[in-house]
Each structure stands twice: as C-alpha cells, then as structure tokens.
Design a protein around this motif. Structure first.
Motif, PDB file in Angstrom:
ATOM      1  N   THR A  19     -23.118  83.488 -77.874  1.00 50.10           N
ATOM      2  CA  THR A  19     -23.201  83.139 -76.527  1.00 50.10           C
ATOM      3  C   THR A  19     -24.479  83.782 -75.729  1.00 50.10           C
ATOM      4  OG1 THR A  19     -20.812  82.817 -76.323  1.00 50.10           O
ATOM      5  CG2 THR A  19     -21.930  83.147 -74.324  1.00 50.10           C
ATOM      6  N   ILE A  20     -24.598  84.959 -76.290  1.00 55.36           N
ATOM      7  CA  ILE A  20     -25.901  85.927 -75.765  1.00 55.36           C
ATOM      8  C   ILE A  20     -27.110  85.120 -76.406  1.00 55.36           C
ATOM      9  CG2 ILE A  20     -26.831  88.005 -75.774  1.00 55.36           C
ATOM     10  CD1 ILE A  20     -24.353  87.866 -74.174  1.00 55.36           C
ATOM     11  N   GLY A  21     -27.059  84.829 -77.466  1.00 52.95           N
ATOM     12  CA  GLY A  21     -28.249  83.940 -78.017  1.00 52.95           C
ATOM     13  C   GLY A  21     -28.527  82.753 -77.382  1.00 52.95           C
ATOM     14  N   VAL A  22     -27.539  81.847 -77.075  1.00 52.61           N
ATOM     15  CA  VAL A  22     -27.821  80.562 -76.438  1.00 52.61           C
ATOM     16  C   VAL A  22     -28.393  80.670 -74.996  1.00 52.61           C
ATOM     17  CG1 VAL A  22     -25.569  79.935 -75.779  1.00 52.61           C
ATOM     18  CG2 VAL A  22     -27.190  78.123 -76.612  1.00 52.61           C
ATOM     19  N   PHE A  58     -29.870  75.300 -83.795  1.00 57.73           N
ATOM     20  CA  PHE A  58     -30.589  76.544 -83.761  1.00 57.73           C
ATOM     21  C   PHE A  58     -30.434  77.282 -84.966  1.00 57.73           C
ATOM     22  CE2 PHE A  58     -30.349  76.370 -78.786  1.00 57.73           C
ATOM     23  CZ  PHE A  58     -31.525  75.346 -78.848  1.00 57.73           C
ATOM     24  N   LYS A  59     -29.410  77.382 -85.475  1.00 56.85           N
ATOM     25  CA  LYS A  59     -29.080  78.286 -86.864  1.00 56.85           C
ATOM     26  C   LYS A  59     -29.812  77.554 -87.957  1.00 56.85           C
ATOM     27  CE  LYS A  59     -24.646  80.521 -85.475  1.00 56.85           C
ATOM     28  NZ  LYS A  59     -23.172  80.629 -85.675  1.00 56.85           N
ATOM     29  N   CYS A  63     -33.503  80.197 -86.014  1.00 54.13           N
ATOM     30  CA  CYS A  63     -33.865  80.963 -84.986  1.00 54.13           C
ATOM     31  C   CYS A  63     -33.491  82.306 -85.122  1.00 54.13           C
ATOM     32  CB  CYS A  63     -33.467  80.367 -83.756  1.00 54.13           C
ATOM     33  SG  CYS A  63     -33.522  81.060 -82.321  1.00 54.13           S
ATOM     34  N   LYS A  64     -34.238  83.211 -84.779  1.00 52.89           N
ATOM     35  CA  LYS A  64     -34.068  84.686 -84.909  1.00 52.89           C
ATOM     36  C   LYS A  64     -32.879  85.236 -83.957  1.00 52.89           C
ATOM     37  CE  LYS A  64     -37.780  85.848 -81.911  1.00 52.89           C
ATOM     38  NZ  LYS A  64     -37.365  86.821 -80.832  1.00 52.89           N
ATOM     39  N   LEU A  65     -32.514  84.232 -82.764  1.00 53.73           N
ATOM     40  CA  LEU A  65     -31.532  84.804 -82.011  1.00 53.73           C
ATOM     41  C   LEU A  65     -29.935  84.548 -82.655  1.00 53.73           C
ATOM     42  CD1 LEU A  65     -33.206  83.321 -78.621  1.00 53.73           C
ATOM     43  CD2 LEU A  65     -32.752  85.670 -79.305  1.00 53.73           C
ATOM     44  N   PHE A  66     -29.972  83.691 -83.656  1.00 55.23           N
ATOM     45  CA  PHE A  66     -28.639  83.421 -84.027  1.00 55.23           C
ATOM     46  C   PHE A  66     -28.594  83.855 -85.655  1.00 55.23           C
ATOM     47  CE2 PHE A  66     -29.796  80.485 -80.788  1.00 55.23           C
ATOM     48  CZ  PHE A  66     -28.436  80.623 -80.160  1.00 55.23           C
ATOM     49  N   SER A  67     -29.267  84.867 -86.012  1.00 48.52           N
ATOM     50  CA  SER A  67     -29.347  85.406 -87.453  1.00 48.52           C
ATOM     51  C   SER A  67     -28.340  86.575 -87.665  1.00 48.52           C
ATOM     52  CB  SER A  67     -30.690  85.832 -87.978  1.00 48.52           C
ATOM     53  OG  SER A  67     -31.189  86.988 -86.809  1.00 48.52           O
TER      54      SER A  67
END
Length: 67
Positions: A19-22, A58-59, A63-67
């Motif tokens: 949720t934070i990543g998106v 994104f995964k 995407c680095k926000l979802f790793s």
C-alpha cells in the motif's frame, strides 16, 4: 523497527508495504502521507482491484518499491 503509517483520509492503521509502495508509485515517490487501498481508489477514481492489478504489474517489472 519500521515506521507504521496510517491512512490520511480514514485513519486506517498500519498500512502494509504494498500500500505504501503503490502510493509512492501512483502519487509521488517522495510522498510521506498515505492512503489505504479503499481511500486511494476513491482518490484516483478507480476500483481497489485495479490498484491490486497494477501492483502485480509493478512487481513483475521489478519495481524497487515492491521488492
């Protein structure tokens, strides 16, 4: 210990990392206040499932926000 974030619209507590990543991906990478999935969908004018589908995309893209 990681910081806990709450939804700025409804107050839902302890938002998860996806949720934070998106929020960062769809609003601004430097944002420091976050929406829960329901409030983010309302804000963006879409369905929660649309956001969940984008998270999976994104995964898959790495995407680095979802790793």
């Amino acid at each position: 210990m990681s910081k806990k974030y709450n939804c700025i619209a409804c107050g839902k507590k302890n938002l998860d990392k996806d949720t934070i990543g998106v929020n960062k991906k769809l609003i601004d990478e430097n944002v420091n206040t976050f929406y829960c999935m329901d409030c983010l969908a309302d804000y963006l004018g879409c369905e929660v499932q649309d956001i969940l589908d984008k998270i999976e995309e994104f995964k898959e893209e790495g995407c680095k926000l979802f790793s």
